[in-house]
Motif scaffolding. Structure first.
Motif, PDB file in Angstrom:
ATOM      1  N   MET A  67     -30.124 -23.635  13.790  1.00 20.19           N
ATOM      2  CA  MET A  67     -29.750 -23.913  12.402  1.00 20.19           C
ATOM      3  C   MET A  67     -29.071 -25.274  12.320  1.00 20.19           C
ATOM      4  N   LYS A  68     -29.509 -26.062  11.386  1.00 20.79           N
ATOM      5  CA  LYS A  68     -29.025 -27.445  11.303  1.00 20.79           C
ATOM      6  C   LYS A  68     -28.041 -27.551  10.130  1.00 20.79           C
ATOM      7  N   VAL A  69     -26.819 -27.943  10.425  1.00 20.79           N
ATOM      8  CA  VAL A  69     -25.832 -28.107   9.356  1.00 20.79           C
ATOM      9  C   VAL A  69     -26.081 -29.462   8.684  1.00 20.79           C
ATOM     10  N   PRO A  70     -26.213 -29.481   7.340  1.00 26.78           N
ATOM     11  CA  PRO A  70     -26.509 -30.759   6.673  1.00 26.78           C
ATOM     12  C   PRO A  70     -25.387 -31.781   6.904  1.00 26.78           C
ATOM     13  N   ARG A  71     -25.808 -32.988   7.196  1.00 25.87           N
ATOM     14  CA  ARG A  71     -24.883 -34.091   7.447  1.00 25.87           C
ATOM     15  C   ARG A  71     -23.938 -34.308   6.249  1.00 25.87           C
ATOM     16  N   LYS A  72     -24.533 -34.188   5.074  1.00 20.33           N
ATOM     17  CA  LYS A  72     -23.781 -34.408   3.832  1.00 20.33           C
ATOM     18  C   LYS A  72     -22.619 -33.413   3.707  1.00 20.33           C
ATOM     19  N   LEU A  73     -22.884 -32.180   4.139  1.00 19.66           N
ATOM     20  CA  LEU A  73     -21.849 -31.144   4.072  1.00 19.66           C
ATOM     21  C   LEU A  73     -20.719 -31.476   5.047  1.00 19.66           C
ATOM     22  N   LEU A  74     -21.089 -31.939   6.238  1.00 15.04           N
ATOM     23  CA  LEU A  74     -20.080 -32.295   7.246  1.00 15.04           C
ATOM     24  C   LEU A  74     -19.187 -33.433   6.741  1.00 15.04           C
ATOM     25  N   SER A  75     -19.791 -34.431   6.106  1.00 16.13           N
ATOM     26  CA  SER A  75     -19.004 -35.550   5.562  1.00 16.13           C
ATOM     27  C   SER A  75     -18.069 -35.054   4.462  1.00 16.13           C
ATOM     28  N   PHE A  76     -18.603 -34.218   3.599  1.00 17.17           N
ATOM     29  CA  PHE A  76     -17.820 -33.648   2.492  1.00 17.17           C
ATOM     30  C   PHE A  76     -16.565 -32.948   3.030  1.00 17.17           C
ATOM     31  N   LEU A  77     -16.758 -32.106   4.072  1.00 16.11           N
ATOM     32  CA  LEU A  77     -15.629 -31.353   4.625  1.00 16.11           C
ATOM     33  C   LEU A  77     -14.639 -32.272   5.342  1.00 16.11           C
ATOM     34  N   LYS A  78     -15.161 -33.367   5.867  1.00 22.17           N
ATOM     35  CA  LYS A  78     -14.306 -34.300   6.595  1.00 22.17           C
ATOM     36  C   LYS A  78     -13.507 -35.169   5.629  1.00 22.17           C
ATOM     37  N   GLU A  79     -14.176 -35.614   4.574  1.00 24.31           N
ATOM     38  CA  GLU A  79     -13.552 -36.592   3.667  1.00 24.31           C
ATOM     39  C   GLU A  79     -12.589 -35.980   2.658  1.00 24.31           C
ATOM     40  N   LYS A  80     -12.921 -34.809   2.174  1.00 22.62           N
ATOM     41  CA  LYS A  80     -12.072 -34.206   1.141  1.00 22.62           C
ATOM     42  C   LYS A  80     -10.876 -33.504   1.783  1.00 22.62           C
ATOM     43  N   ASP A  81      -9.838 -33.274   0.978  1.00 16.17           N
ATOM     44  CA  ASP A  81      -8.618 -32.705   1.540  1.00 16.17           C
ATOM     45  C   ASP A  81      -8.273 -31.302   1.044  1.00 16.17           C
ATOM     46  N   ASN A  82      -8.783 -30.950  -0.127  1.00 10.37           N
ATOM     47  CA  ASN A  82      -8.449 -29.607  -0.606  1.00 10.37           C
ATOM     48  C   ASN A  82      -9.709 -28.891  -1.104  1.00 10.37           C
ATOM     49  N   PHE A  83      -9.757 -27.620  -0.780  1.00  9.78           N
ATOM     50  CA  PHE A  83     -10.962 -26.845  -1.057  1.00  9.78           C
ATOM     51  C   PHE A  83     -10.633 -25.516  -1.725  1.00  9.78           C
ATOM     52  N   PHE A  84     -11.460 -25.189  -2.686  1.00 14.41           N
ATOM     53  CA  PHE A  84     -11.375 -23.894  -3.356  1.00 14.41           C
ATOM     54  C   PHE A  84     -12.582 -23.095  -2.849  1.00 14.41           C
ATOM     55  N   ILE A  85     -12.311 -22.135  -1.965  1.00 14.85           N
ATOM     56  CA  ILE A  85     -13.395 -21.346  -1.360  1.00 14.85           C
ATOM     57  C   ILE A  85     -13.580 -20.067  -2.172  1.00 14.85           C
ATOM     58  N   ALA A  86     -14.723 -19.929  -2.814  1.00 11.90           N
ATOM     59  CA  ALA A  86     -14.948 -18.755  -3.664  1.00 11.90           C
ATOM     60  C   ALA A  86     -16.153 -17.962  -3.178  1.00 11.90           C
ATOM     61  N   THR A  87     -16.060 -16.647  -3.281  1.00 10.20           N
ATOM     62  CA  THR A  87     -17.189 -15.783  -2.896  1.00 10.20           C
ATOM     63  C   THR A  87     -17.573 -14.896  -4.079  1.00 10.20           C
ATOM     64  N   HIS A  88     -18.638 -14.136  -3.884  1.00  7.03           N
ATOM     65  CA  HIS A  88     -19.182 -13.356  -5.007  1.00  7.03           C
ATOM     66  C   HIS A  88     -18.296 -12.176  -5.411  1.00  7.03           C
ATOM     67  N   ILE A  89     -18.472 -11.745  -6.647  1.00 10.01           N
ATOM     68  CA  ILE A  89     -17.744 -10.577  -7.144  1.00 10.01           C
ATOM     69  C   ILE A  89     -18.154  -9.380  -6.295  1.00 10.01           C
ATOM     70  N   ASN A  90     -17.235  -8.379  -6.249  1.00  6.15           N
ATOM     71  CA  ASN A  90     -17.529  -7.208  -5.432  1.00  6.15           C
ATOM     72  C   ASN A  90     -17.799  -7.626  -3.986  1.00  6.15           C
ATOM     73  N   PRO A  91     -16.865  -8.296  -3.363  1.00  7.99           N
ATOM     74  CA  PRO A  91     -17.138  -8.896  -2.058  1.00  7.99           C
ATOM     75  C   PRO A  91     -17.235  -7.838  -0.955  1.00  7.99           C
ATOM     76  N   GLU A  92     -18.033  -8.100   0.058  1.00  8.33           N
ATOM     77  CA  GLU A  92     -18.098  -7.210   1.219  1.00  8.33           C
ATOM     78  C   GLU A  92     -17.752  -8.024   2.476  1.00  8.33           C
ATOM     79  N   GLY A  93     -18.075  -7.482   3.624  1.00 13.08           N
ATOM     80  CA  GLY A  93     -17.621  -8.081   4.876  1.00 13.08           C
ATOM     81  C   GLY A  93     -18.096  -9.494   5.132  1.00 13.08           C
ATOM     82  N   ASP A  94     -19.334  -9.794   4.770  1.00 13.60           N
ATOM     83  CA  ASP A  94     -19.847 -11.137   5.054  1.00 13.60           C
ATOM     84  C   ASP A  94     -19.127 -12.174   4.185  1.00 13.60           C
ATOM     85  N   ALA A  95     -18.955 -11.856   2.908  1.00 11.37           N
ATOM     86  CA  ALA A  95     -18.266 -12.784   1.995  1.00 11.37           C
ATOM     87  C   ALA A  95     -16.824 -13.006   2.459  1.00 11.37           C
ATOM     88  N   ILE A  96     -16.136 -11.913   2.753  1.00  7.11           N
ATOM     89  CA  ILE A  96     -14.711 -12.015   3.086  1.00  7.11           C
ATOM     90  C   ILE A  96     -14.501 -12.656   4.446  1.00  7.11           C
TER      91      ILE A  96
END
Lengths: 332, 332
Positions: A1-30
């Motif tokens: 599985m190839k992680v997109p380069r753009k995503l890696l830069s985004f995570l490296k460059e930005k400083d704060n993140f709002f991580i949201a998952t789907h309603i009615n979350p289960e084990g994979d989301a959490i």
């Protein structure tokens, strides 16, 4: 599985993140959300972990689950960068209308709306979209992402990711279980995840009341046209001292019968109002059946709501299963 | 895991082998025996695969299971070299009294008699003994053995070994599931084993009648002193059109309740005569409880027979659990 380069830069460059998952979350989301939060914070980033709904009881053994917030009142979304996990639209996370600085989607669900999906489903939300329908779990994607960044997989991260993958593969029983999944599982065990501890918490922490409710549901079984139908009513909750959250997984039990095509579980949510969960095996597609009732889901697990008496709800399901392929998708 | 040099020479030098497994065989015994037979025959050796009892229904999807013979009448044991698999005494295989040219034992069960085991258990049978109590399954040992000899793991061998390991680890849920177990699993998937196909056959091939019997058993549940007791009577067999073989695994269901220490399943085998299966989790030792009734088994899975009315059989179990550690083993 190839992680997109753009995503890696985004995570490296930005400083704060709002991580949201789907309603009615289960084990994979959490598990995925907590693991990603821990990993990013180990790099000095700030994260907020959000779900509209509370963490279900069976996931509360996960270290760090208390990171989840269920309200957006305490912060200014527009000051954050969004990472949407295990779903690919704001609507699925119950945060439609909010806007963020920048947004990334990490998900393993099919991005195109399924045959019969609700209109208005956002298909292309996200400045960066990493969607891998072939991944067994979002937890697999987070594993590769964390490795790619070069972050150490701590014991707590390992427990969260192992649980995420376990839940979405039926602990290595579903047909998304590949050699790669087991290799990742092995690496997470080596990093500190205990398979027995995790399985006990995921599968063996029922209350006596919940078990009594299961027995009542099983007693209601009716098998017609290879469809096993079980029922839980509000009266049963009262009799056993249980609630709707206790019915999680009930729909899976009748699947152990070899001559059953579909297991349908009817849960009363109002007067003559039912939530129907469908489970199937292999080629039997219940996503298209649910779509007939404006519901949704995957090929082997779907659901919908119906206003009808129990008897006519059952009848209409049986009819729908019969007509499914004729009336709907012509794809196999 | 180190395969003994002596065992490798034995397999290389000898030409014919009598592969025997324990009575009442399950997936690990059957999968290991068939895989070893296939591997040795690919080297031009002759093998006979034997079990006193027939291959249970849920294992009949295993390629090569029809190799099993249930009688020793057709051949001369003394002309063969014995390989005893997944057990370590002739008695456990129901072939006491037979003699062979030479004998090897390959097993992952504790060799010393458990506290309270039946007297007369042979502890040191076998010219070569390869016993690895740390191995999750005999299937793991056969995997290493086949690799060490340099035999290609075919798809059929992979399916048999994967199933053997799956059965003995609860498909990677029990506490014998290690990183190594998942690595071996991954290699077997790569060699052609399908986890979903195998799991479906192991767990989802119940008849409707068997499911009806399960519901009856669950309806009989009685919980006293953290012991969940369920019952199947001969009357229930008649009512549902089932038999004793349909009760396989029934004892595990009540284990999903978190406040249950022991699940005890009472199966009627005669007038006021019961076979009792005990299941526990973690530190709760049911081997010593079964030993009080001259039964046997492992720490978390054991059984015994008792002549008594159902009510007094239940009473005596409750008493035995209470007194277990006082009266018996002083080991933790």
């Amino acid at each position: 599985m190839k992680v997109p380069r753009k995503l890696l830069s985004f995570l490296k460059e930005k400083d704060n993140f709002f991580i949201a998952t789907h309603i009615n979350p289960e084990g994979d989301a959490i598990g995925s959300a907590v693991a990603l939060s821990m990993a990013l914070e180990s790099q000095g980033k700030k994260t907020v972990v959000y779900d509209r709904d509370i963490v279900p009881e069976f996931c509360r053994f996960l270290p760090g689950h208390e990171r989840f917030k269920n309200s957006t009142l305490d912060f200014q979304p527009s000051a954050f960068n969004l990472i949407l996990l295990d779903c690919n639209s704001l609507e699925r996370a119950g945060i439609e209308g909010l806007s963020f600085k920048y947004s990334a989607v990490i998900d393993h669900h099919e991005p195109a709306p399924l045959c019969g999906a609700r209109p208005g489903t956002e298909e292309n939300f996200g400045d960066i979209r990493w969607v891998e329908p072939e991944a067994a779990a979002t937890g697999m994607m987070i594993f590769y992402l964390i490795k790619e960044i070069g972050i150490k997989i701590t014991r707590d991260i390992a427990i969260n990711l192992y649980s995420a993958i376990a839940v979405d593969t039926g602990t290595f029983r579903y047909n998304n279980t590949t050699a790669e999944v087991l290799m990742v599982g092995a690496e997470l065990i080596a990093a500190g995840a205990s398979p027995a501890y995790i399985s006990n918490h995921l599968y063996e922490t029922w209350s006596k009341e919940r078990f009594a409710l299961l027995i009542m549901a099983l007693n209601s079984i009716e098998i017609r046209d290879e469809i096993a139908m079980t029922v839980v009513t509000t009266r049963m909750y009262k009799k056993t001292g249980t609630g709707p959250e206790d019915t999680e997984n009930f729909s899976n039990f009748p699947r152990i019968m070899k001559d059953i095509k579909i297991s349908a579980f009817f849960r009363e949510i109002g007067n003559n109002y039912w939530k129907v969960s469908l489970r199937s095996r292999g080629d039997v597609n219940v996503a298209t059946v649910a779509a007939l009732f404006k519901g949704g889901g995957h090929r082997n697990a779907s659901g919908y709501k119906i206003k009808a008496s129990l008897e006519s709800a059952k009848e209409s399901l049986i009819k729908a299963v019969k007509s499914e392929h004729r009336k709907f998708c012509h794809k196999p």
